[in-house]
Motif scaffolding. Structure first.
Motif, PDB file in Angstrom:
ATOM      1  N   MET A   1       0.841  -1.200   0.000  1.00 52.07           N
ATOM      2  CA  MET A   1       0.000   0.000   0.000  1.00 52.07           C
ATOM      3  C   MET A   1       0.879   1.255   0.000  1.00 52.07           C
ATOM      4  O   MET A   1       1.859   1.322   0.727  1.00 52.07           O
ATOM      5  N   THR A   2       0.512   2.209  -0.805  1.00 57.69           N
ATOM      6  CA  THR A   2       1.309   3.436  -0.866  1.00 57.69           C
ATOM      7  C   THR A   2       1.007   4.321   0.335  1.00 57.69           C
ATOM      8  O   THR A   2      -0.145   4.501   0.714  1.00 57.69           O
ATOM      9  N   ARG A   3       2.080   4.844   0.921  1.00 56.99           N
ATOM     10  CA  ARG A   3       1.934   5.734   2.065  1.00 56.99           C
ATOM     11  C   ARG A   3       2.142   7.164   1.573  1.00 56.99           C
ATOM     12  O   ARG A   3       3.059   7.417   0.798  1.00 56.99           O
ATOM     13  N   THR A   4       1.283   8.076   2.014  1.00 56.95           N
ATOM     14  CA  THR A   4       1.421   9.461   1.564  1.00 56.95           C
ATOM     15  C   THR A   4       2.231  10.275   2.584  1.00 56.95           C
ATOM     16  O   THR A   4       2.080  10.101   3.789  1.00 56.95           O
ATOM     17  N   VAL A   5       3.077  11.138   2.051  1.00 61.40           N
ATOM     18  CA  VAL A   5       4.010  11.902   2.889  1.00 61.40           C
ATOM     19  C   VAL A   5       3.990  13.373   2.477  1.00 61.40           C
ATOM     20  O   VAL A   5       3.940  13.685   1.291  1.00 61.40           O
ATOM     21  N   THR A   6       4.010  14.261   3.472  1.00 63.30           N
ATOM     22  CA  THR A   6       4.206  15.688   3.223  1.00 63.30           C
ATOM     23  C   THR A   6       5.537  16.077   3.853  1.00 63.30           C
ATOM     24  O   THR A   6       5.851  15.631   4.955  1.00 63.30           O
ATOM     25  N   ILE A   7       6.318  16.876   3.132  1.00 65.36           N
ATOM     26  CA  ILE A   7       7.631  17.274   3.652  1.00 65.36           C
ATOM     27  C   ILE A   7       7.675  18.782   3.853  1.00 65.36           C
ATOM     28  O   ILE A   7       7.684  19.559   2.892  1.00 65.36           O
ATOM     29  N   LEU A   8       7.677  19.191   5.118  1.00 60.24           N
ATOM     30  CA  LEU A   8       7.799  20.617   5.467  1.00 60.24           C
ATOM     31  C   LEU A   8       9.288  20.886   5.681  1.00 60.24           C
ATOM     32  O   LEU A   8       9.897  20.289   6.565  1.00 60.24           O
ATOM     33  N   GLY A   9       9.858  21.765   4.875  1.00 63.69           N
ATOM     34  CA  GLY A   9      11.310  21.980   4.931  1.00 63.69           C
ATOM     35  C   GLY A   9      12.004  21.096   3.913  1.00 63.69           C
ATOM     36  O   GLY A   9      13.070  20.543   4.175  1.00 63.69           O
ATOM     37  N   ALA A  10      11.399  20.963   2.723  1.00 64.73           N
ATOM     38  CA  ALA A  10      11.890  20.012   1.715  1.00 64.73           C
ATOM     39  C   ALA A  10      13.237  20.405   1.121  1.00 64.73           C
ATOM     40  O   ALA A  10      13.972  19.557   0.631  1.00 64.73           O
ATOM     41  N   THR A  11      13.575  21.705   1.160  1.00 65.37           N
ATOM     42  CA  THR A  11      14.818  22.133   0.525  1.00 65.37           C
ATOM     43  C   THR A  11      15.997  22.174   1.503  1.00 65.37           C
ATOM     44  O   THR A  11      17.122  22.431   1.111  1.00 65.37           O
ATOM     45  N   GLY A  12      15.739  21.891   2.770  1.00 67.70           N
ATOM     46  CA  GLY A  12      16.819  21.872   3.764  1.00 67.70           C
ATOM     47  C   GLY A  12      17.531  20.533   3.768  1.00 67.70           C
ATOM     48  O   GLY A  12      17.228  19.648   2.958  1.00 67.70           O
ATOM     49  N   SER A  13      18.475  20.363   4.692  1.00 67.35           N
ATOM     50  CA  SER A  13      19.297  19.159   4.666  1.00 67.35           C
ATOM     51  C   SER A  13      18.479  17.909   5.022  1.00 67.35           C
ATOM     52  O   SER A  13      18.601  16.876   4.358  1.00 67.35           O
ATOM     53  N   VAL A  14      17.605  17.985   6.033  1.00 66.25           N
ATOM     54  CA  VAL A  14      16.769  16.829   6.377  1.00 66.25           C
ATOM     55  C   VAL A  14      15.747  16.560   5.264  1.00 66.25           C
ATOM     56  O   VAL A  14      15.497  15.408   4.889  1.00 66.25           O
ATOM     57  N   GLY A  15      15.186  17.629   4.704  1.00 69.21           N
ATOM     58  CA  GLY A  15      14.218  17.488   3.615  1.00 69.21           C
ATOM     59  C   GLY A  15      14.816  16.779   2.416  1.00 69.21           C
ATOM     60  O   GLY A  15      14.207  15.867   1.842  1.00 69.21           O
ATOM     61  N   ARG A  16      16.022  17.177   2.050  1.00 68.00           N
ATOM     62  CA  ARG A  16      16.667  16.555   0.886  1.00 68.00           C
ATOM     63  C   ARG A  16      16.991  15.094   1.155  1.00 68.00           C
ATOM     64  O   ARG A  16      16.833  14.245   0.274  1.00 68.00           O
ATOM     65  N   SER A  17      17.403  14.776   2.383  1.00 59.62           N
ATOM     66  CA  SER A  17      17.657  13.369   2.726  1.00 59.62           C
ATOM     67  C   SER A  17      16.357  12.570   2.696  1.00 59.62           C
ATOM     68  O   SER A  17      16.341  11.402   2.306  1.00 59.62           O
ATOM     69  N   THR A  18      15.258  13.203   3.111  1.00 59.20           N
ATOM     70  CA  THR A  18      13.955  12.525   3.073  1.00 59.20           C
ATOM     71  C   THR A  18      13.573  12.216   1.624  1.00 59.20           C
ATOM     72  O   THR A  18      13.104  11.112   1.311  1.00 59.20           O
ATOM     73  N   LEU A  19      13.788  13.187   0.740  1.00 57.27           N
ATOM     74  CA  LEU A  19      13.482  12.973  -0.677  1.00 57.27           C
ATOM     75  C   LEU A  19      14.313  11.819  -1.230  1.00 57.27           C
ATOM     76  O   LEU A  19      13.836  11.031  -2.049  1.00 57.27           O
ATOM     77  N   ASP A  20      15.537  11.690  -0.744  1.00 57.39           N
ATOM     78  CA  ASP A  20      16.404  10.611  -1.199  1.00 57.39           C
ATOM     79  C   ASP A  20      15.867   9.242  -0.750  1.00 57.39           C
ATOM     80  O   ASP A  20      15.853   8.287  -1.521  1.00 57.39           O
ATOM     81  N   VAL A  21      15.400   9.172   0.508  1.00 55.75           N
ATOM     82  CA  VAL A  21      14.823   7.914   1.017  1.00 55.75           C
ATOM     83  C   VAL A  21      13.566   7.561   0.221  1.00 55.75           C
ATOM     84  O   VAL A  21      13.382   6.419  -0.200  1.00 55.75           O
ATOM     85  N   VAL A  22      12.727   8.565  -0.010  1.00 50.43           N
ATOM     86  CA  VAL A  22      11.488   8.346  -0.766  1.00 50.43           C
ATOM     87  C   VAL A  22      11.808   7.874  -2.190  1.00 50.43           C
ATOM     88  O   VAL A  22      11.162   6.971  -2.723  1.00 50.43           O
ATOM     89  N   ALA A  23      12.861   8.472  -2.784  1.00 46.98           N
ATOM     90  CA  ALA A  23      13.239   8.098  -4.155  1.00 46.98           C
ATOM     91  C   ALA A  23      13.691   6.638  -4.234  1.00 46.98           C
ATOM     92  O   ALA A  23      13.560   6.001  -5.273  1.00 46.98           O
TER      93      ALA A  23
END
Ligand code: MG
Length: 399
Positions: A1-23
Motif C-alpha cells: 500500500m502506498t503511504r502518503t508523505v508531506t515534507i515541510l522543509g523540503a529544501t533543507g538538509s533533512v528534507g533533501r535526505s527525506t526525498l532521497d529515502v522516498v526516491a
C-alpha cells in the motif's frame, strides 16, 4: 500500500535526505505536498521530482517565482503562512516536520492539530512549546516520531525493553569542531571554523549550535518531552566518531545502544517505515575498520551552553523558550561577526537571568510560545546593541 508523505522543509538538509529515502522507495511512498523557506527554484525542483500535488513557500515575495517555475506542471502552489498551513494540513499518512528554527512551530502545530503522524525534525517545537505540544499530541492521539538522530536512536534502543525499566538515557555529542581547542582559541573562532562540523553536513545555525554544544542542550530538552524523563535522568557524553547515537540504561545496569554511520537517511527511514525497517542503499558500518569508539565527558568550562540548557530545563516554565530565542539572536550576531564565539553563551546566560525574573509559566499554546519567543528576541537584540563589547569584538571590529 502506498503511504502518503508531506515534507515541510523540503529544501533543507533533512528534507533533501527525506526525498532521497522516498526516491529509493517510489512504490511505497507518494509525496503529497512540499514546503520550503525562500528558494523558489529549489522547491519547484523538489515538487517536480516527486510529483507533489502542492508546493508552499514561506516567503510571500517568492510566490510568483514559484508559480512561474511550476507553470504547466499541474502542481498547485501558494506562498506565506497560510500556504504553509495548507501544506501541513493536507491529508497525509506522515508529515515530516523539518523546517528549522521557530519558523517551524506554526506549520508543525498545524499538522498536529490536523491529527497527522509527525516525523519531527524541528527542535524548536519541543524546546519552545514542549508541554503544550506533547499534551495536545496525547489529547489528539497523534503519533510523534523523533527524526533527530539521537532521539531516533533512543527510540530504537527503547524497543529492547519496557519503558518502566529505564533508569536513564544517554545522548552522544560529536564534540563539534572545537572539541580539542583551548578556550583562548575558541574566543577568536570564526563562523567558517564553527561551520566545519566533523561528521554531519548541516545548515549554518545548527553547525554553530553543534560547535557550542547548545545543540545538545536543545536535544536534552527535546528528550525530556519525548520520553518523559527528568533532567537528572538524561546524560550527555562526547563521542567524536558519531557512531553510537544514543543509549538507554536499564535499571539492572545494562545498556542498549543504537549504532550507525552518521547518515540522516537512517533515522528518516526508521520514521517513514512506521515500525518496519526499509531497505536503504549506502555504506555499511564497518566496526573493525573504525577500530575504536571513544567517549569523554563534556568540558563544562569550555562549553557552558549545555549547562545553560540543562538549567533552563530544570527551572522549567518559559525558560527553555527564552534560552532558544536568545541563542538564535546570538548565533545570528556571531555569523554576522558582531560578537565572538564565546559571547554566544554570555548572551544566552544574560537572557535567561532576565527570563527567570519574569517568572513566566510554560507556554500553554503555540501563540504564547511565539509571543515569548519574539519578546525575547526583541529584548536580546536591544541588549546586544547596548552591551559593552568585550575585547574579542573590538579586535574583530577594528580588523
Ligand atoms: Mg541531533
Amino acid at each position: 500500500m502506498t503511504r502518503t508523505v508531506t515534507i515541510l522543509g523540503a529544501t533543507g538538509s533533512v528534507g533533501r535526505s527525506t526525498l532521497d529515502v522516498v526516491a529509493q522507495h517510489r512504490d511505497r511512498f507518494r509525496v503529497v505536498a512540499v514546503a520550503g523557506g525562500s528558494d523558489a527554484a529549489a522547491l519547484a525542483c523538489c515538487a517536480k521530482a516527486v510529483g507533489a500535488a502542492f508546493a508552499a513557500i514561506a516567503d510571500p515575495g517568492a510566490g510568483e517565482l514559484l508559480r512561474d517555475a511550476l507553470a504547466g506542471t499541474g502542481i498547485a502552489s501558494g506562498a506565506g503562512a497560510a500556504a504553509l498551513r495548507e501544506a501541513a494540513e493536507r491529508e497525509a499518512d506522515i508529515v515530516v516536520a523539518a523546517i528549522s528554527g521557530a519558523a517551524g512551530l506554526g506549520p508543525t502545530y498545524a499538522a498536529l492539530t490536523a491529527g497527522r503522524t509527525i516525523a519531527l525534525a524541528n527542535k524548536e517545537t519541543l524546546v519552545c512549546a514542549g508541554e503544550a505540544f506533547m499534551r495536545d499530541a496525547r489529547r489528539l492521539g497523534a503519533q510523534i516520531l523523533p527524526m533527530d538522530s539521537e532521539h531516533n536512536a533512543l527510540l530504537q534502543a527503547l524497543a529492547a525493553g519496557r519503558a518502566g525499566d529505564v533508569e536513564s538515557m544517554v545522548l552522544t555529542a560529536s564534540g563539534g569542531p572545537f572539541r580539542t581547542w583551548p578556550r583562548e582559541r575558541m574566543a577568536h573562532a570564526t563562523p567558517e571554523e564553527a561551520a566545519a562540523h566533523p561528521t554531519y553536513a548541516m545548515g549554518m545555525k545548527i553547525n554553530v549550535d553543534s560547535a557550542s554544544l547548545m545543540n545538545k542542550g536543545l536535544e536534552l530538552i527535546e528528550a525530556h518531552h519525548l520520553f518523559g524523563l527528568a533532567d537528572d535522568r538524561l546524560d550527555v557524553v562526547v563521542h567524536p566518531q558519531s557512531i553510537v547515537h544514543g543509549l538507554v540504561r536499564w535499571r539492572d545496569g545494562g545498556l542498549t545502544a543504537a549504532l550507525s554511520l552518521p547518515d540522516m537517511r537512517i533515522p528518516i527511514a526508521h520514521c517513514l517505515g512506521l515500525g518496519e525497517r526499509l531497505a536503504l542503499a549506502g555504506d555499511r558500518l564497518d566496526l573493525a575498520r573504525i577500530g575504536a569508539l571513544t567517549f569523554e565527558p563534556v568540558d563544562a568550562t569550555r562549553f557552558p551552553c549545555l549547562g545553560l540548557a540543562r538549567a533552563a530545563l530544570r527551572a522549567g516554565g518559559a525558560l527553555p523558550t527564552v534560552l532558544n530565542a536568545a541563542n538564535e539572536v546570538a548565533v545570528a550576531a556571531f555569523l554576522q561577526r558582531r560578537i565572538g564565539f564565546l559571547d554566544i553563551s554570555a548572551v544566552v546566560e544574560e537572557a535567561c537571568l532576565w527570563g527567570a525574573s519574569k517568572g513566566w509559566p510554560a507556554p500553554s499554546s503555540i501563540e504564547e510560545a511565539l509571543a515569548i519567543d519574539s519578546e525575547t528576541r526583541r529584548r536580546t537584540a536591544e541588549w546586544l546593541r547596548q552591551a559593552p563589547l568585550s575585547p574579542p569584538h573590538r579586535d574583530r571590529r577594528s580588523a
